[in-house]
Scaffold this active site. Structure first.
Site, PDB file in Angstrom:
ATOM      1  N   SER A 233       0.832  -1.215   0.000  1.00 34.88           N
ATOM      2  CA  SER A 233       0.000   0.000   0.000  1.00 34.88           C
ATOM      3  C   SER A 233       0.864   1.261   0.000  1.00 34.88           C
ATOM      4  O   SER A 233       0.601   2.199  -0.778  1.00 34.88           O
ATOM      5  CB  SER A 233      -0.970   0.004   1.183  1.00 34.88           C
ATOM      6  OG  SER A 233      -0.325  -0.326   2.388  1.00 34.88           O
ATOM      7  N   HIS A 263      -2.231  -8.865   1.681  1.00 33.50           N
ATOM      8  CA  HIS A 263      -1.887  -7.643   2.438  1.00 33.50           C
ATOM      9  C   HIS A 263      -3.046  -7.362   3.395  1.00 33.50           C
ATOM     10  O   HIS A 263      -3.368  -8.193   4.219  1.00 33.50           O
ATOM     11  CB  HIS A 263      -1.611  -6.532   1.416  1.00 33.50           C
ATOM     12  CG  HIS A 263      -1.002  -5.279   1.958  1.00 33.50           C
ATOM     13  ND1 HIS A 263      -0.370  -5.203   3.170  1.00 33.50           N
ATOM     14  CD2 HIS A 263      -0.931  -4.021   1.435  1.00 33.50           C
ATOM     15  CE1 HIS A 263       0.066  -3.968   3.370  1.00 33.50           C
ATOM     16  NE2 HIS A 263      -0.279  -3.223   2.334  1.00 33.50           N
ATOM     17  N   HIS A 309       5.308 -13.366   7.000  1.00 37.69           N
ATOM     18  CA  HIS A 309       5.507 -11.959   6.642  1.00 37.69           C
ATOM     19  C   HIS A 309       6.656 -11.849   5.659  1.00 37.69           C
ATOM     20  O   HIS A 309       7.602 -12.644   5.710  1.00 37.69           O
ATOM     21  CB  HIS A 309       5.804 -11.101   7.880  1.00 37.69           C
ATOM     22  CG  HIS A 309       5.546  -9.647   7.648  1.00 37.69           C
ATOM     23  ND1 HIS A 309       6.508  -8.803   7.139  1.00 37.69           N
ATOM     24  CD2 HIS A 309       4.427  -8.904   7.813  1.00 37.69           C
ATOM     25  CE1 HIS A 309       5.980  -7.595   7.020  1.00 37.69           C
ATOM     26  NE2 HIS A 309       4.727  -7.619   7.415  1.00 37.69           N
ATOM     27  N   ARG A 318       2.924  -5.829  16.780  1.00 36.11           N
ATOM     28  CA  ARG A 318       1.548  -5.303  16.707  1.00 36.11           C
ATOM     29  C   ARG A 318       0.566  -6.409  17.105  1.00 36.11           C
ATOM     30  O   ARG A 318      -0.428  -6.169  17.777  1.00 36.11           O
ATOM     31  CB  ARG A 318       1.260  -4.777  15.295  1.00 36.11           C
ATOM     32  CG  ARG A 318       2.228  -3.666  14.870  1.00 36.11           C
ATOM     33  CD  ARG A 318       2.081  -3.328  13.399  1.00 36.11           C
ATOM     34  NE  ARG A 318       2.379  -4.468  12.536  1.00 36.11           N
ATOM     35  CZ  ARG A 318       2.182  -4.499  11.233  1.00 36.11           C
ATOM     36  NH1 ARG A 318       1.666  -3.435  10.627  1.00 36.11           N
ATOM     37  NH2 ARG A 318       2.485  -5.559  10.514  1.00 36.11           N
ATOM     38  N   ASP A 364      -2.442  -9.151  11.485  1.00 37.09           N
ATOM     39  CA  ASP A 364      -3.833  -9.477  11.173  1.00 37.09           C
ATOM     40  C   ASP A 364      -4.360 -10.685  11.942  1.00 37.09           C
ATOM     41  O   ASP A 364      -5.558 -10.967  11.905  1.00 37.09           O
ATOM     42  CB  ASP A 364      -3.971  -9.737   9.667  1.00 37.09           C
ATOM     43  CG  ASP A 364      -3.666  -8.488   8.869  1.00 37.09           C
ATOM     44  OD1 ASP A 364      -4.134  -7.413   9.270  1.00 37.09           O
ATOM     45  OD2 ASP A 364      -2.943  -8.578   7.862  1.00 37.09           O
TER      46      ASP A 364
HETATM   47  N1  HAX Z   1       0.557 -20.306   5.384  1.00 36.23           N
HETATM   48  C1  HAX Z   1       0.997 -21.219   4.487  1.00 36.23           C
HETATM   49  N2  HAX Z   1       2.040 -21.039   3.684  1.00 36.23           N
HETATM   50  C2  HAX Z   1       2.717 -19.896   3.816  1.00 36.23           C
HETATM   51  C3  HAX Z   1       2.359 -18.922   4.751  1.00 36.23           C
HETATM   52  C4  HAX Z   1       1.227 -19.154   5.537  1.00 36.23           C
HETATM   53  N3  HAX Z   1       0.779 -18.264   6.424  1.00 36.23           N
HETATM   54  N4  HAX Z   1       3.225 -17.892   4.649  1.00 36.23           N
HETATM   55  C5  HAX Z   1       4.084 -18.219   3.673  1.00 36.23           C
HETATM   56  N5  HAX Z   1       3.773 -19.429   3.159  1.00 36.23           N
HETATM   57  C6  HAX Z   1       4.379 -20.084   2.023  1.00 36.23           C
HETATM   58  C7  HAX Z   1       4.256 -19.189   0.811  1.00 36.23           C
HETATM   59  O1  HAX Z   1       2.959 -19.284   0.218  1.00 36.23           O
HETATM   60  C8  HAX Z   1       5.376 -19.672  -0.069  1.00 36.23           C
HETATM   61  O2  HAX Z   1       4.937 -20.873  -0.685  1.00 36.23           O
HETATM   62  P1  HAX Z   1       5.419 -21.242  -2.169  1.00 36.23           P
HETATM   63  O3  HAX Z   1       6.893 -21.447  -2.043  1.00 36.23           O
HETATM   64  O4  HAX Z   1       4.649 -22.501  -2.457  1.00 36.23           O
HETATM   65  O5  HAX Z   1       5.052 -20.094  -3.045  1.00 36.23           O
HETATM   66  C9  HAX Z   1       6.441 -20.027   0.956  1.00 36.23           C
HETATM   67  O6  HAX Z   1       5.771 -20.197   2.204  1.00 36.23           O
HETATM   68  C10 HAX Z   1       7.490 -18.945   1.112  1.00 36.23           C
HETATM   69  O7  HAX Z   1       6.844 -17.729   1.394  1.00 36.23           O
HETATM   70  P2  HAX Z   1       7.591 -16.613   2.262  1.00 36.23           P
HETATM   71  O8  HAX Z   1       8.817 -16.199   1.528  1.00 36.23           O
HETATM   72  O9  HAX Z   1       7.750 -17.066   3.653  1.00 36.23           O
HETATM   73  O10 HAX Z   1       6.513 -15.441   2.304  1.00 36.23           O
HETATM   74  P3  HAX Z   1       6.348 -14.243   1.271  1.00 36.23           P
HETATM   75  O11 HAX Z   1       7.281 -13.156   1.638  1.00 36.23           O
HETATM   76  O12 HAX Z   1       6.346 -14.704  -0.128  1.00 36.23           O
HETATM   77  O13 HAX Z   1       4.850 -13.782   1.592  1.00 36.23           O
HETATM   78  C11 HAX Z   1       3.023 -13.338   2.996  1.00 36.23           C
HETATM   79  C12 HAX Z   1       4.526 -13.142   2.784  1.00 36.23           C
HETATM   80  C13 HAX Z   1       2.580 -12.431   4.148  1.00 36.23           C
HETATM   81  C14 HAX Z   1       2.275 -12.890   1.743  1.00 36.23           C
HETATM   82  C15 HAX Z   1       2.748 -14.826   3.333  1.00 36.23           C
HETATM   83  O14 HAX Z   1       3.398 -15.169   4.528  1.00 36.23           O
HETATM   84  C16 HAX Z   1       1.275 -15.151   3.421  1.00 36.23           C
HETATM   85  O15 HAX Z   1       0.631 -15.401   2.398  1.00 36.23           O
HETATM   86  N6  HAX Z   1       0.688 -15.110   4.666  1.00 36.23           N
HETATM   87  C17 HAX Z   1      -0.733 -15.324   4.822  1.00 36.23           C
HETATM   88  C18 HAX Z   1      -1.500 -14.067   4.444  1.00 36.23           C
HETATM   89  C19 HAX Z   1      -1.276 -12.959   5.442  1.00 36.23           C
HETATM   90  O16 HAX Z   1      -1.334 -13.160   6.650  1.00 36.23           O
HETATM   91  N7  HAX Z   1      -1.050 -11.726   4.941  1.00 36.23           N
HETATM   92  C20 HAX Z   1      -0.892 -10.544   5.779  1.00 36.23           C
HETATM   93  C21 HAX Z   1       0.553 -10.119   5.946  1.00 36.23           C
HETATM   94  C22 HAX Z   1       0.679  -8.881   6.817  1.00 36.23           C
HETATM   95  C23 HAX Z   1       0.210  -7.683   6.078  1.00 36.23           C
HETATM   96  O17 HAX Z   1       0.768  -7.210   5.124  1.00 36.23           O
HETATM   97  N8  HAX Z   1      -0.918  -7.189   6.488  1.00 36.23           N
HETATM   98  O18 HAX Z   1      -1.431  -6.170   5.825  1.00 36.23           O
END
Ligand code: HAX
Length: 428
Positions: A233, A263, A309, A318, A364
């Site tokens: 964002s 996000h 994250h 947080r 979150d």
């Molecule tokens: N559950 C299952 N698998 C997860 C995971 C979770 N909570 N978090 C990461 N992974 C997986 C990823 O999908 C990725 O899988 P692939 O290799 O198959 O693509 C792998 O672990 C490596 O990911 P990463 O490098 O650890 O994480 P990223 O930096 O790519 O992504 C995310 C960070 C926050 C998007 C990710 O952890 C996620 O999708 N979390 C769940 C959604 C979430 O809680 N989002 C909010 C984040 C906070 C925020 O910005 N709030 O606004």
């Protein structure tokens, strides 16, 4: 002129001089290098943006101007915005001046409510919120001043006006969306005696005999306010703002990014996950129930919302602040009990799965359970609350970018074949 604007006007000449000297003396110093994995990996860890409002360290989390977010959890939004912009903790008279300034700017143009009336009933609240910000672009003082021919040095002043105009109006706009969408009755009048966060709670109209919902909302507004410059964002707003699109365009762009499930929409997804767990296993699921529910979710190739994250490698402070709030006040609530079970079990489950780099809860994971406990049960609205808060960080970042005359963002892109050729020539 508000006290905050006057304070900024004092600081900005020094800020500009410091940055000009830094670039003149050390412009060629290297602060990052980019690997092939980073180019294909969402630019994780590439240092190419400047953000002075806040910093996120992997092992400690968010600090705002050097203050840990845990130490700021109970300040008002007015104090937080002053700190974001100036780096100083304001005294009570400065906080009051800003509170009154925002009160004076709070009236929302009637066409915003007409716009809501014209929207279909199933429109997502984030679409309504972002559309309202975009529709108000005609009010931009920066756009008006720019078309009259202001100098670059003056850009920050009208951007500051846009920032305060927007922040003053966003609670009433968000509350109007909530009340219209969920049949909560007529819009309430803002109360002159309340600070921004507490007034927002009042405008939403959630029944709050104990006053705890207002306390939660004030904390929610500060905890989500900023998370340095590279999150989707903030960065979306920065890119758009770098074209000298005004803050209405830039903030709307940032809100559109916040609406993504990876996000800001994650808080909606988190509470849905908790509710689905309760639906499947009743009001008191066992640890085995929780564990098998999570494993089932992972086996479907889906993420566990609220965990992981892109930057953090520790429990999000947080989340910890929200968790402590809930532990003190609503540890018996079924939704909060599940949040508590999840934070005990999910990190181990994700570690066993071995994919997520960060198995810990993010912001979150807990906020929705508290909103739900206090009666704000409409999960699709949760990201709007995040958006109202995040507007503080985004607008503060934009004011400072204009103050420093930050240029158009235009990183270089390359094709996959160029990268292959580059790697081949480096290894031959
Ligand atoms: N559950 C299952 N698998 C997860 C995971 C979770 N909570 N978090 C990461 N992974 C997986 C990823 O999908 C990725 O899988 P692939 O290799 O198959 O693509 C792998 O672990 C490596 O990911 P990463 O490098 O650890 O994480 P990223 O930096 O790519 O992504 C995310 C960070 C926050 C998007 C990710 O952890 C996620 O999708 N979390 C769940 C959604 C979430 O809680 N989002 C909010 C984040 C906070 C925020 O910005 N709030 O606004």
């Amino acid at each position: 002129m508000s006290v905050l604007k006057a304070r900024l006007a004092e600081q900005i000449p020094d800020l500009r001089r410091d940055v000009q000297e830094l670039v003149a003396e050390h412009g060629d110093a290297v602060i990052s290098r980019v690997s092939v994995a980073q180019a294909f990996g969402g630019m994780r860890g590439v240092r190419g943006l400047v953000c002075d409002t806040s910093l996120v360290e992997p092992d400690t989390g968010l600090t705002i101007r050097g203050w840990s977010i845990r130490d700021l959890a109970h300040v008002t939004a007015e104090e937080c915005f002053h700190l974001l912009l100036t780096g100083d903790r304001p005294d009570p008279s400065e906080v009051e001046d800003l509170r009154l300034d925002w009160k004076r700017r709070g009236d929302v143009p009637g066409y915003v409510f007409d716009l809501f009336d014209a929207m279909p009933d199933d429109m997502h609240p984030m679409t309504m919120f972002s559309s309202a910000v975009l529709a108000m672009q005609r009010e931009s003082k920066f756009a008006a001043a720019y078309s009259e021919g202001i100098t670059r040095d003056e850009h920050w002043e009208s951007t500051f006006e846009d920032a305060c105009d927007l922040l003053a109006k966003l609670p009433a706009i968000a509350a109007a969306i909530y009340r219209k969408k969920y049949d909560k009755g007529a819009r309430a009048e803002s109360r002159d005696d309340l600070d921004w966060g507490a007034d927002f709670a009042h405008l939403l109209g959630v029944d709050d005999p104990s006053g705890e919902f207002a306390t939660l909302m004030r904390m929610f507004m500060v905890l989500h306010s900023d998370h340095e410059g590279g999150n989707v964002s903030a960065h979306a707003s920065t890119v758009v703002g770098s074209a000298l699109s005004d803050l209405y365009y830039a903030l709307s762009a940032g809100l559109n990014g916040l609406a993504g499930p990876l996000h800001g929409l994650a808080n909606q997804q988190c509470l849905r996950f908790v509710l689905a767990l309760l639906e499947a296993h009743g009001d008191a699921p066992t640890e085995d129930d929780v564990r098998s529910f999570c494993l089932d979710r992972l086996s479907q190739g889906r993420v566990i919302p609220g965990y992981g994250h892109a930057v953090l490698r520790c429990p999000d402070p947080r989340f910890t602040a929200f968790f402590e709030f809930g532990s003190e006040r609503c540890s018996d609530s079924p939704v909060f009990r599940v949040v508590s079970q999840l934070q005990r079990l999910v990190p181990e489950i994700l570690q066993e799965q071995g994919k997520a780099k960060n198995p810990w809860p993010n912001v979150d994971a807990g906020s929705g359970s508290l909103l739900y406990h206090y009666g704000l049960t409409e999960v699709r609205f949760y990201t709007v609350l995040f958006g109202v808060s995040r507007a503080m960080g985004i607008t503060a970042q934009q004011v400072l970018a204009r103050a420093l005359g930050m240029p158009l963002e235009r990183p270089k892109s390359v094709g996959t074949q160029w990268i292959r050729d580059q790697v081949a020539s480096a290894t031959s």
